[in-house]
Design a protein around this motif. Structure first.
Motif, PDB file in Angstrom:
ATOM      1  N   GLN A   1       0.831  -1.205   0.000  1.00 24.60           N
ATOM      2  CA  GLN A   1       0.000   0.000   0.000  1.00 24.60           C
ATOM      3  C   GLN A   1       0.867   1.257   0.000  1.00 24.60           C
ATOM      4  O   GLN A   1       0.546   2.252  -0.658  1.00 24.60           O
TER       5      GLN A   1
ATOM      6  N   LEU B   1      -6.977   0.402   0.403  1.00 19.42           N
ATOM      7  CA  LEU B   1      -6.245   1.662   0.564  1.00 19.42           C
ATOM      8  C   LEU B   1      -7.173   2.856   0.336  1.00 19.42           C
ATOM      9  O   LEU B   1      -7.150   3.834   1.102  1.00 19.42           O
TER      10      LEU B   1
ATOM     11  N   SER C   1      -1.838  -2.009  -8.249  1.00 20.55           N
ATOM     12  CA  SER C   1      -0.818  -2.729  -7.505  1.00 20.55           C
ATOM     13  C   SER C   1       0.200  -3.339  -8.474  1.00 20.55           C
ATOM     14  O   SER C   1      -0.167  -3.935  -9.480  1.00 20.55           O
TER      15      SER C   1
END
Length: 335
Positions: free
Chosen positions: A42, A187, A330
């Motif tokens: 994150q 997140l 990600s």
């Protein structure tokens, strides 16, 4: 009718500083929020959301400083002397944060926590120093014969400490809403949850500074509350209330981009309120921008260069944001 060169330059410098505050504000805010996010994946996404653009954002600080030196050299000398300590700390924080940005991507797993802490320290030092400098500017400076005659610690007062804390909250709110716009999943949900208390913190700081500033400056009190001025200026605090309500509603309804845009509006209103109170003083509470202006020939010559370079900066800034638009996924990274 000729061009009002001092006013024109004041608008250019004011625009440059506003652009710096809102654009570097959210990437500093990302660093301020690091302590509340523990996962490496994150944190990588947080940094990747600003990695392609953070150094370009600081161009506006250079423009504001260079413009002040070119158009108002006397003000530049006074302000630099008076704000030497917070500006030195701010530059140190920005440099340390920049080093952390680059090194944390290349560090192995055992060294990455060190660079994470470096990013946090750089962000907090740079933001706090900026806030103290803003508070010292609002308070005003002791000037005699065109020179700053105060001490190096004059900038450190309860009011400037308050504005330092207020700017940390404001940048953290910008960072949280930026990440709401740029990320997804846990997140994004975490940033949305953090944005709500940060919003109330920013509103509390706006109220405190708005009450304290007229007590520091009789001229500001007269500007806001003299005769019927309060009636003409009442749209500013009214817009703050409406923007706060709209921002809270956008967060509650899980909007993606609206919270960030409304945070920008909220900070713009705070900046506008500051200008309304202090104009035309460039070195409060005694020296105006016209008293401190360089000769017309010098201002006119440098204005040509500024009007050439401004569209260039705006164009490459807009282009870089367009190229790196969209969500940060990600595993994706600029480096």
């Amino acid at each position: 009718m000729g061009i009002d060169l001092p006013l024109m330059w004041a608008l250019i410098i004011g625009f440059g500083l506003l652009m710096y505050a809102v654009m570097d504000g959210f990437d500093l805010g990302v660093g301020l929020l690091f302590p509340w996010i523990k996962g490496a994946e994150q944190r990588d996404r947080m940094v990747n959301s600003v990695a392609p653009i953070w150094d370009g954002n600081e161009t506006w600080l250079v423009l504001g400083g260079a413009g002040l030196m070119a158009a108002f050299p006397s003000a530049y000398a006074i302000l630099l002397s008076a704000l030497y300590m917070p500006l030195l700390l701010m530059l140190g924080g920005l440099i340390w944060r920049g080093v952390a940005f680059e090194f944390r991507f290349k560090a192995d797993a055992s060294h990455r926590p060190f660079w994470d802490r470096a990013l946090i320290v750089g962000s907090y030092v740079a933001t706090g120093a900026q806030g103290v400098a803003i508070g010292a500017f609002i308070q005003g400076f002791e000037v005699a014969d065109g020179r700053f005659v105060g001490g190096p610690l004059d900038v450190l007062t309860p009011f400037s400490v308050l504005t330092g804390g207020g700017l940390m909250l404001a940048y953290a709110l910008l960072g949280a809403t930026w990440l709401v716009m740029k990320t997804e999943g846990p997140l994004q949900a975490r940033m949305r949850a953090l944005a709500k208390p940060l919003l109330w913190g920013v509103v509390a700081m706006i109220v405190l500074v708005s009450v304290w500033t007229p007590l520091l400056h009789p001229t500001v009190a007269q500007r806001w509350f003299g005769e019927l001025n309060w009636l003409w200026l009442s749209p500013v605090p009214l817009c703050v209330v409406l923007t706060t309500w709209a921002l809270w509603r956008a967060l509650a309804r899980q909007h993606e981009s609206a919270p960030f845009m409304l945070t920008l509006v909220l900070l713009l209103l705070g900046y506008l309120g500051l200008i309304v109170g202090l104009y035309p003083y460039l070195v409060p509470p005694s020296l105006t921008l016209r008293e401190l202006a360089a000769p017309d020939s010098s201002m006119g010559f440098t204005l040509v260069g500024a009007l050439f370079i401004l569209p260039v900066i705006l164009t490459y800034t807009a282009w870089s944001y367009y190229v790196f638009r969209g969500k940060v996924q990600s595993g994706e990274g600029y480096h």
